[in-house]
Design an enzyme around this catalytic site. Structure first.
Site, PDB file in Angstrom:
ATOM      1  N   CYS A 114       0.815  -1.228   0.000  1.00  0.00           N
ATOM      2  CA  CYS A 114       0.000   0.000   0.000  1.00  0.00           C
ATOM      3  C   CYS A 114       0.847   1.275   0.000  1.00  0.00           C
ATOM      4  O   CYS A 114       0.365   2.349  -0.349  1.00  0.00           O
ATOM      5  CB  CYS A 114      -0.956   0.000   1.187  1.00  0.00           C
ATOM      6  SG  CYS A 114      -2.097  -1.374   1.131  1.00  0.00           S
ATOM      7  N   HIS A 250      -3.379   7.458   1.824  1.00  0.00           N
ATOM      8  CA  HIS A 250      -3.763   6.119   1.376  1.00  0.00           C
ATOM      9  C   HIS A 250      -5.170   5.856   1.899  1.00  0.00           C
ATOM     10  O   HIS A 250      -5.476   6.161   3.055  1.00  0.00           O
ATOM     11  CB  HIS A 250      -2.780   5.092   1.935  1.00  0.00           C
ATOM     12  CG  HIS A 250      -3.226   3.679   1.725  1.00  0.00           C
ATOM     13  ND1 HIS A 250      -3.688   3.221   0.512  1.00  0.00           N
ATOM     14  CD2 HIS A 250      -3.288   2.629   2.582  1.00  0.00           C
ATOM     15  CE1 HIS A 250      -4.010   1.948   0.630  1.00  0.00           C
ATOM     16  NE2 HIS A 250      -3.784   1.562   1.871  1.00  0.00           N
ATOM     17  N   ASN A 280     -10.147  -0.056  -0.532  1.00  0.00           N
ATOM     18  CA  ASN A 280      -8.688   0.018  -0.438  1.00  0.00           C
ATOM     19  C   ASN A 280      -8.089  -0.551  -1.733  1.00  0.00           C
ATOM     20  O   ASN A 280      -8.168  -1.745  -1.975  1.00  0.00           O
ATOM     21  CB  ASN A 280      -8.232  -0.783   0.788  1.00  0.00           C
ATOM     22  CG  ASN A 280      -6.727  -0.724   1.010  1.00  0.00           C
ATOM     23  OD1 ASN A 280      -5.977  -0.302   0.129  1.00  0.00           O
ATOM     24  ND2 ASN A 280      -6.292  -1.158   2.179  1.00  0.00           N
TER      25      ASN A 280
HETATM   26  O1  UT7 Z   1      -3.987  -0.829   3.328  1.00  0.00           O
HETATM   27  C1  UT7 Z   1      -3.063  -1.622   3.999  1.00  0.00           C
HETATM   28  C2  UT7 Z   1      -3.177  -1.425   5.434  1.00  0.00           C
HETATM   29  N1  UT7 Z   1      -4.395  -1.966   5.940  1.00  0.00           N
HETATM   30  C3  UT7 Z   1      -5.131  -1.252   6.743  1.00  0.00           C
HETATM   31  O2  UT7 Z   1      -4.824  -0.098   6.975  1.00  0.00           O
HETATM   32  C4  UT7 Z   1      -6.306  -1.910   7.408  1.00  0.00           C
HETATM   33  C5  UT7 Z   1      -6.280  -1.549   8.840  1.00  0.00           C
HETATM   34  N2  UT7 Z   1      -7.356  -2.165   9.606  1.00  0.00           N
HETATM   35  C6  UT7 Z   1      -8.653  -1.805   9.481  1.00  0.00           C
HETATM   36  O3  UT7 Z   1      -9.008  -1.023   8.628  1.00  0.00           O
HETATM   37  C7  UT7 Z   1      -9.628  -2.362  10.482  1.00  0.00           C
HETATM   38  O4  UT7 Z   1      -8.914  -3.037  11.485  1.00  0.00           O
HETATM   39  C8  UT7 Z   1     -10.685  -3.314   9.880  1.00  0.00           C
HETATM   40  C9  UT7 Z   1     -11.699  -2.526   9.047  1.00  0.00           C
HETATM   41  C10 UT7 Z   1     -10.006  -4.349   9.039  1.00  0.00           C
HETATM   42  C11 UT7 Z   1     -11.485  -3.999  10.985  1.00  0.00           C
HETATM   43  O5  UT7 Z   1     -11.993  -3.077  11.912  1.00  0.00           O
HETATM   44  P1  UT7 Z   1     -11.797  -3.303  13.504  1.00  0.00           P
HETATM   45  O6  UT7 Z   1     -12.557  -2.240  14.170  1.00  0.00           O
HETATM   46  O7  UT7 Z   1     -10.308  -3.351  13.748  1.00  0.00           O
HETATM   47  O8  UT7 Z   1     -12.492  -4.692  13.763  1.00  0.00           O
HETATM   48  P2  UT7 Z   1     -11.886  -6.088  14.278  1.00  0.00           P
HETATM   49  O9  UT7 Z   1     -10.940  -6.666  13.266  1.00  0.00           O
HETATM   50  O10 UT7 Z   1     -11.343  -5.902  15.652  1.00  0.00           O
HETATM   51  O11 UT7 Z   1     -13.167  -6.979  14.309  1.00  0.00           O
HETATM   52  C12 UT7 Z   1     -14.308  -6.669  15.089  1.00  0.00           C
HETATM   53  C13 UT7 Z   1     -15.380  -7.753  14.909  1.00  0.00           C
HETATM   54  C14 UT7 Z   1     -14.879  -9.184  15.043  1.00  0.00           C
HETATM   55  O12 UT7 Z   1     -15.867  -9.907  15.744  1.00  0.00           O
HETATM   56  P3  UT7 Z   1     -15.666 -10.230  17.319  1.00  0.00           P
HETATM   57  O13 UT7 Z   1     -14.413 -11.017  17.413  1.00  0.00           O
HETATM   58  O14 UT7 Z   1     -15.585  -8.877  17.990  1.00  0.00           O
HETATM   59  O15 UT7 Z   1     -16.911 -11.003  17.633  1.00  0.00           O
HETATM   60  C15 UT7 Z   1     -14.846  -9.696  13.629  1.00  0.00           C
HETATM   61  O16 UT7 Z   1     -15.056 -11.080  13.524  1.00  0.00           O
HETATM   62  O17 UT7 Z   1     -15.954  -7.661  13.587  1.00  0.00           O
HETATM   63  C16 UT7 Z   1     -16.005  -8.964  12.997  1.00  0.00           C
HETATM   64  N3  UT7 Z   1     -15.928  -8.821  11.556  1.00  0.00           N
HETATM   65  C17 UT7 Z   1     -16.987  -8.610  10.749  1.00  0.00           C
HETATM   66  N4  UT7 Z   1     -18.301  -8.514  11.023  1.00  0.00           N
HETATM   67  C18 UT7 Z   1     -19.134  -8.284   9.991  1.00  0.00           C
HETATM   68  C19 UT7 Z   1     -14.798  -8.840  10.766  1.00  0.00           C
HETATM   69  N5  UT7 Z   1     -15.148  -8.644   9.490  1.00  0.00           N
HETATM   70  C20 UT7 Z   1     -16.492  -8.503   9.446  1.00  0.00           C
HETATM   71  C21 UT7 Z   1     -17.413  -8.267   8.409  1.00  0.00           C
HETATM   72  N6  UT7 Z   1     -18.732  -8.162   8.731  1.00  0.00           N
HETATM   73  N7  UT7 Z   1     -17.035  -8.132   7.125  1.00  0.00           N
END
Ligand code: UT7
Length: 323
Positions: A114, A250, A280
């Protein structure tokens, strides 16, 4: 007198196929509210059969050449920032060179995931400042839809495809921050974080593989590292945050974009945001945002910009340029 790498053209290409968040509800346990709320993404573009990273990159480059009123044979070098080149080799950049009918010069890919476009800009700037090239086309192009695990809801809803291109030309400047062109760059990486974001395939496995990401772990690094690299680049350029007209970040997550702007002390009115429409697009996201920001009439000649990106590696960096 100082040589500066000045923007002569910008352009982009987005595949026709648009996929709204709601479409994922049919196959995954997810919904529009989660995707929009956690990432700010509403839709993304995906390639169709026959479209590849190099075909999109060439289309974006053509648009940048058209804006500059220039022919491909007037360009000395093409740099394509990508992690999704059509083939293992040759480079996407040489494919673009052929597609543009460019018979001289040289072309190569940069792979910093990225952060690729920021790395590409820094390399182009170095080529121009050292006199090895006068005109460099820097392209960010990706087809992340071809490395998605469609059963992994935590990643496949976040990424999209597209390409953006910036044509840079050597011009004389005064050596002050009032010059047009690239004023400063800052690049960083830390390979000890490889497991946070990687593709589980490649030459060593004989497969293309799928993207794997510990999203919340990457998130923890993002705001701090992005604000820090942007600040370093601004300091090197001799400018303050208050001098900045546009942050062009980004586009991975609106919460990261907002957090970084806040840390830099800049209001969201000064941030070009496209994540809602593109998702992204990895190395393509900054040139897409530059091109869209320019077409929207946000970015104008003389504006001071800071771009910043972080991704797999981890690799991160920033560029300060006056448009
Ligand atoms: O571009 C390269 C660099 N990459 C990035 O910058 C990405 C950086 N990370 C992010 O943007 C965020 O961390 C995400 C958007 C990927 C995720 O957001 P988050 O607030 O960090 O959520 P999380 O990964 O901590 O997940 C929260 C919950 C989990 O459930 P539990 O364990 O709390 O029950 C996941 O299983 O959300 C769940 N979850 C989803 N639920 C519905 C994960 N994906 C989904 C989904 N729909 N698609």
């Amino acid at each position: 007198m100082t040589v500066r790498a000045v923007v002569r053209g910008v352009g982009h290409y987005l595949p026709k196929r648009i996929v709204e968040n709601a479409e994922f509800e049919a196959t995954l346990d997810t919904n529009d509210e989660w995707i929009r709320g956690r990432s700010g993404i509403e839709r993304r573009h995906f390639v169709s059969e026959g479209e590849t990273t190099s075909t999109m990159a060439a289309a974006a480059a053509r648009a940048a050449l058209e804006m500059a009123g220039m022919d491909a044979n007037e360009v000395d070098a093409i740099i394509v920032a990508t992690s999704t080149a059509d083939l293992t080799f040759p480079s996407a950049a040489t494919m673009v060179q052929a597609e543009l009918g460019m018979k001289q010069g040289f072309a190569f890919d940069v792979q910093a995931v990225c952060a690729g476009f920021v790395y590409g800009l820094a390399n182009a700037n170095a080529l121009i400042l050292s006199g090895q090239a006068r005109r460099v086309m820097v392209i960010g192009a990706e087809t992340f839809s071809r490395i998605m695990d469609w059963t992994d809801r935590s990643t496949c809803v976040l990424f999209g495809d597209g390409a953006g291109a910036l044509l840079l030309e050597a011009q004389d400047g005064e050596g002050t921050s009032a010059d047009r062109g690239i004023l400063a760059t800052d690049l960083n990486s830390d390979g000890s974080y490889r497991d946070l974001l990687f593709v589980d395939g490649g030459v060593s496995t004989g497969t293309t593989g799928y993207l794997r990401m510990q999203g919340n772990q990457v998130f923890r690094h993002a705001v701090e590292k992005l604000a820090s690299t942007a600040t370093t680049a601004m300091t090197r350029a001799g400018v303050e945050a208050s001098d900045i007209d546009w942050v062009v970040p980004h586009q991975a997550n609106i919460r990261i974009i907002q957090g970084t702007a806040k840390k830099l002390g800049l209001p969201m009115e000064k941030v070009v945001v496209t994540v809602q429409d593109h998702g992204n697009t990895s190395a393509a996201s900054i040139p897409l945002a530059l091109s869209v920001g320019y077409s929207r009439g946000q970015i104008k000649t003389g504006d001071l910009l800071v771009t910043e990106a972080i991704g797999g590696g981890l690799a991160w960096g920033a560029v300060v340029l006056r448009w």
